[in-house]
Motif scaffolding. Sequence first.
Motif, PDB file in Angstrom:
ATOM      1  N   THR A 169      -5.547   4.090 -10.318  1.00  0.00           N
ATOM      2  CA  THR A 169      -4.687   3.939  -9.145  1.00  0.00           C
ATOM      3  C   THR A 169      -3.804   5.179  -9.029  1.00  0.00           C
ATOM      4  O   THR A 169      -3.700   5.971  -9.973  1.00  0.00           O
ATOM      5  N   SER A 170      -3.157   5.333  -7.880  1.00  0.00           N
ATOM      6  CA  SER A 170      -2.441   6.586  -7.603  1.00  0.00           C
ATOM      7  C   SER A 170      -1.198   6.810  -8.461  1.00  0.00           C
ATOM      8  O   SER A 170      -0.648   7.901  -8.467  1.00  0.00           O
ATOM      9  N   GLY A 171      -0.734   5.785  -9.147  1.00  0.00           N
ATOM     10  CA  GLY A 171       0.458   5.967  -9.978  1.00  0.00           C
ATOM     11  C   GLY A 171       1.739   6.070  -9.170  1.00  0.00           C
ATOM     12  O   GLY A 171       2.706   6.682  -9.601  1.00  0.00           O
ATOM     13  N   THR A 172       1.750   5.447  -7.997  1.00  0.00           N
ATOM     14  CA  THR A 172       2.932   5.509  -7.138  1.00  0.00           C
ATOM     15  C   THR A 172       4.063   4.662  -7.720  1.00  0.00           C
ATOM     16  O   THR A 172       5.237   5.002  -7.585  1.00  0.00           O
ATOM     17  N   THR A 173       3.715   3.569  -8.349  1.00  0.00           N
ATOM     18  CA  THR A 173       4.760   2.667  -8.844  1.00  0.00           C
ATOM     19  C   THR A 173       4.892   2.682 -10.367  1.00  0.00           C
ATOM     20  O   THR A 173       5.691   1.953 -10.929  1.00  0.00           O
ATOM     21  N   LYS A 177      -3.412   2.695 -13.429  1.00  0.00           N
ATOM     22  CA  LYS A 177      -4.259   1.730 -14.124  1.00  0.00           C
ATOM     23  C   LYS A 177      -5.707   1.986 -13.718  1.00  0.00           C
ATOM     24  O   LYS A 177      -5.958   2.318 -12.565  1.00  0.00           O
ATOM     25  N   HIS A 213     -10.224   9.882  -4.984  1.00  0.00           N
ATOM     26  CA  HIS A 213      -9.514   8.671  -4.561  1.00  0.00           C
ATOM     27  C   HIS A 213     -10.458   7.793  -3.751  1.00  0.00           C
ATOM     28  O   HIS A 213     -11.402   8.285  -3.145  1.00  0.00           O
ATOM     29  N   SER A 283      -4.247   4.509   3.493  1.00  0.00           N
ATOM     30  CA  SER A 283      -3.703   4.956   2.196  1.00  0.00           C
ATOM     31  C   SER A 283      -2.189   4.950   2.158  1.00  0.00           C
ATOM     32  O   SER A 283      -1.602   4.948   1.083  1.00  0.00           O
ATOM     33  N   GLU A 304      -5.948   1.749  12.247  1.00  0.00           N
ATOM     34  CA  GLU A 304      -5.358   1.689  10.903  1.00  0.00           C
ATOM     35  C   GLU A 304      -5.950   0.542  10.113  1.00  0.00           C
ATOM     36  O   GLU A 304      -6.151  -0.545  10.630  1.00  0.00           O
ATOM     37  N   ARG A 305      -6.218   0.835   8.858  1.00  0.00           N
ATOM     38  CA  ARG A 305      -6.756  -0.196   7.948  1.00  0.00           C
ATOM     39  C   ARG A 305      -5.968  -0.160   6.654  1.00  0.00           C
ATOM     40  O   ARG A 305      -5.198   0.763   6.388  1.00  0.00           O
ATOM     41  N   GLY A 307      -6.034  -0.957   2.311  1.00  0.00           N
ATOM     42  CA  GLY A 307      -6.800  -1.234   1.106  1.00  0.00           C
ATOM     43  C   GLY A 307      -6.081  -0.714  -0.108  1.00  0.00           C
ATOM     44  O   GLY A 307      -4.966  -0.206  -0.020  1.00  0.00           O
ATOM     45  N   THR A 309      -7.032   0.829  -4.402  1.00  0.00           N
ATOM     46  CA  THR A 309      -8.048   1.221  -5.370  1.00  0.00           C
ATOM     47  C   THR A 309      -8.765  -0.023  -5.904  1.00  0.00           C
ATOM     48  O   THR A 309      -9.989  -0.040  -6.051  1.00  0.00           O
ATOM     49  N   ASP A 388       1.708  -6.011  -2.610  1.00  0.00           N
ATOM     50  CA  ASP A 388       2.252  -5.563  -1.323  1.00  0.00           C
ATOM     51  C   ASP A 388       2.866  -6.753  -0.597  1.00  0.00           C
ATOM     52  O   ASP A 388       2.364  -7.875  -0.683  1.00  0.00           O
ATOM     53  N   ARG A 403       6.157  -2.524  -0.644  1.00  0.00           N
ATOM     54  CA  ARG A 403       5.641  -3.008  -1.915  1.00  0.00           C
ATOM     55  C   ARG A 403       6.667  -3.913  -2.571  1.00  0.00           C
ATOM     56  O   ARG A 403       7.870  -3.682  -2.452  1.00  0.00           O
ATOM     57  N   LYS A 492       1.564   9.421   0.103  1.00  0.00           N
ATOM     58  CA  LYS A 492       2.425   8.267  -0.187  1.00  0.00           C
ATOM     59  C   LYS A 492       3.816   8.742  -0.585  1.00  0.00           C
ATOM     60  O   LYS A 492       3.949   9.625  -1.440  1.00  0.00           O
TER      61      LYS A 492
HETATM   62  P1  ATP Z   1      -0.124   2.429  -8.259  1.00  0.00           P
HETATM   63  O1  ATP Z   1      -0.810   1.117  -8.097  1.00  0.00           O
HETATM   64  O2  ATP Z   1      -0.618   3.180  -9.440  1.00  0.00           O
HETATM   65  O3  ATP Z   1       1.371   2.347  -8.213  1.00  0.00           O
HETATM   66  P2  ATP Z   1      -0.918   2.993  -5.511  1.00  0.00           P
HETATM   67  O4  ATP Z   1      -0.761   1.538  -5.292  1.00  0.00           O
HETATM   68  O5  ATP Z   1      -0.214   3.912  -4.564  1.00  0.00           O
HETATM   69  O6  ATP Z   1      -0.495   3.383  -7.004  1.00  0.00           O
HETATM   70  P3  ATP Z   1      -3.562   3.172  -4.396  1.00  0.00           P
HETATM   71  O7  ATP Z   1      -4.497   2.149  -4.882  1.00  0.00           O
HETATM   72  O8  ATP Z   1      -4.065   4.528  -4.105  1.00  0.00           O
HETATM   73  O9  ATP Z   1      -2.454   3.370  -5.504  1.00  0.00           O
HETATM   74  O10 ATP Z   1      -2.838   2.689  -3.094  1.00  0.00           O
HETATM   75  C1  ATP Z   1      -2.866   1.366  -2.635  1.00  0.00           C
HETATM   76  C2  ATP Z   1      -1.580   1.059  -1.911  1.00  0.00           C
HETATM   77  O11 ATP Z   1      -1.423   1.932  -0.787  1.00  0.00           O
HETATM   78  C3  ATP Z   1      -1.516  -0.321  -1.339  1.00  0.00           C
HETATM   79  O12 ATP Z   1      -1.177  -1.285  -2.325  1.00  0.00           O
HETATM   80  C4  ATP Z   1      -0.460  -0.157  -0.256  1.00  0.00           C
HETATM   81  O13 ATP Z   1       0.849  -0.260  -0.811  1.00  0.00           O
HETATM   82  C5  ATP Z   1      -0.687   1.269   0.222  1.00  0.00           C
HETATM   83  N1  ATP Z   1      -1.444   1.299   1.488  1.00  0.00           N
HETATM   84  C6  ATP Z   1      -2.748   1.568   1.697  1.00  0.00           C
HETATM   85  N2  ATP Z   1      -3.067   1.537   3.000  1.00  0.00           N
HETATM   86  C7  ATP Z   1      -1.926   1.232   3.647  1.00  0.00           C
HETATM   87  C8  ATP Z   1      -1.569   1.044   5.018  1.00  0.00           C
HETATM   88  N3  ATP Z   1      -2.453   1.196   5.997  1.00  0.00           N
HETATM   89  N4  ATP Z   1      -0.283   0.724   5.302  1.00  0.00           N
HETATM   90  C9  ATP Z   1       0.631   0.569   4.331  1.00  0.00           C
HETATM   91  N5  ATP Z   1       0.368   0.740   3.026  1.00  0.00           N
HETATM   92  C10 ATP Z   1      -0.888   1.069   2.692  1.00  0.00           C
END
Ligand code: ATP
Length: 507
Positions: A169-173, A177, A213, A283, A304-305, A307, A309, A388, A403, A492
């Motif tokens: 996963t992107s490691g935003t939070t 993983k 990604h 994303s 817009e969609r 999803g 990882t 989310d 989130r 992000k």
């Molecule tokens: P990590 O789980 O490691 O903290 P991450 O959640 O950013 O990182 P990704 O799997 O790349 O890793 O991103 C998924 C997240 O991106 C979703 O859970 C959501 O929060 C956000 N996201 C994706 N598409 C959208 C969208 N169209 N609008 C809002 N948020 C989105």
Amino acid sequence: MTNRLFDGLMEAGRRDPTKRFAVLPDGRNYTYGDVEAVSARFANVLIGLGVKPGDRVAAQVEKSIEALMLYLGTVRAGGVFLPLNTGYTTSEIAYFLDDARPAVFVCNPAARDGLAPLAEKAGARLETLGVWTSADRSAGSLFDAALAAPEKFESVARAGNDLAAILYTSGTTGRSKGAMLTHDNLLSNAAVLRDTWRFTADDVLLHALPIFHTHGLFVASNTVLIVGASTIFLPKFDAEQVFHYLPQATTMMGVPTFYTRLLADERLTREATAHMRLFVSGSAPLLAETHREFEARTGQRILERYGMTETSMSTSNPYEGERRAGTVGFPLPGVALRVVDVETGNELPQGEIGVIEVKGPNVFSGYWQMPEKTAAEFRDDGYFITGDLGLVDPDGYVTIVGRGKDLVISGGFNIYPKEVELALDELPGVVESAVIGVPHPDFGEGVVGVVVARGALREEELTAALKERLARFKQPKRIVFVDELPRNTMGKVQKNVLRERFADLLS
Ligand code: ATP
Ligand code: MG
């Protein structure tokens, strides 16, 4: 015996091996026959390196058509493809190699010496893959080996529930993983997106996303492959190249920052995009304002969609029918979606904000080597807890409000940052904003607004304007100005970076 994902993706392409798969900026024309042959070459090399079914093949390489063929070659060899963000530093790579224990690790030729000790420590065989140019025809050890390998390969049999990839996963939070994705996870999502977005063999997708990604690797590439369409495969998003190739494209997929960058360019006009069938965004949240501005300039309504990882794509705005700005549309066919109470986990009535949970053939089989985390994120009835927050409106459109980890709890009240951000963004002079919670001596957390302003703005003006728009407990205790919001490569906003930076603001 079949290889579920590869055979599924290649069904259309195999019918016409002369059909073009990719237009490359170096001028090469890449056919479906090439996809078959080059993926076979990589599969042969991997088998020769000792890759067994289920073995991980990790890659931290620049975007190239060969890197995409390495993904397909790994799948054909029965391996599990594990792409790594090109921005990861050596110490981050050390963590991922130690965690994933790949049989083979492929890196850029220039990074080889620095990464060799890490690969050795993790017990991975180190190979290199660079970017081929007509001037420098050797693009790394794996590339050379592939050139010398046979272009026929009988794909290793793999069933629907075998792993095809582990994507971090992107490691935003927090720490990334590894999401374990099966052949069926990826194939079913590609088929659903093909149908939902009406992809056909006549499509030409402008591909400027990274391929480490889910967006660029699976959403964009698999959807093109499964219908036997073509892609204009660009190394990265570059406005010059995008405008150069746009006339040849029929569709484009992008993160919201692609669209704001296009909007900042005067070449974005109705005429320049009139031939385009579809623009998709995901994303990260696409601002409703960006959606509206894009339509005003081009007449095109971005689709817009939403999803992750872990789930590939779960919802999408409709192809036909209203694409509603600020929403992510409806659950895709086969995907069940519900909204539950943050604390109790009970399903909420329609319209209320809670945690989004999804279930379907798209949902991953668990986090790599994290059985407890996996167990904690799934309900007994099979729903995956996305983390989310969102709601479903009376027409069935899903809106993401942020989130769970970004929810601010101040004085016992829940504050959804998105609501405060929308109020801030509407104020004159505000370009964009991010709302966070930071430690507060009385309230536990206090709301802080971080704003990017156009021209000079004063904190007091914004605070005064918000008094009329938001209940007192939602009003930011402080508003600070920054030149830009910290973002990762997928566009992000990194709220954890902001929380750290402003941790002491209210104490
Ligand atoms: P990590 O789980 O490691 O903290 P991450 O959640 O950013 O990182 P990704 O799997 O790349 O890793 O991103 C998924 C997240 O991106 C979703 O859970 C959501 O929060 C956000 N996201 C994706 N598409 C959208 C969208 N169209 N609008 C809002 N948020 C989105
Ligand atoms: Mg996540």
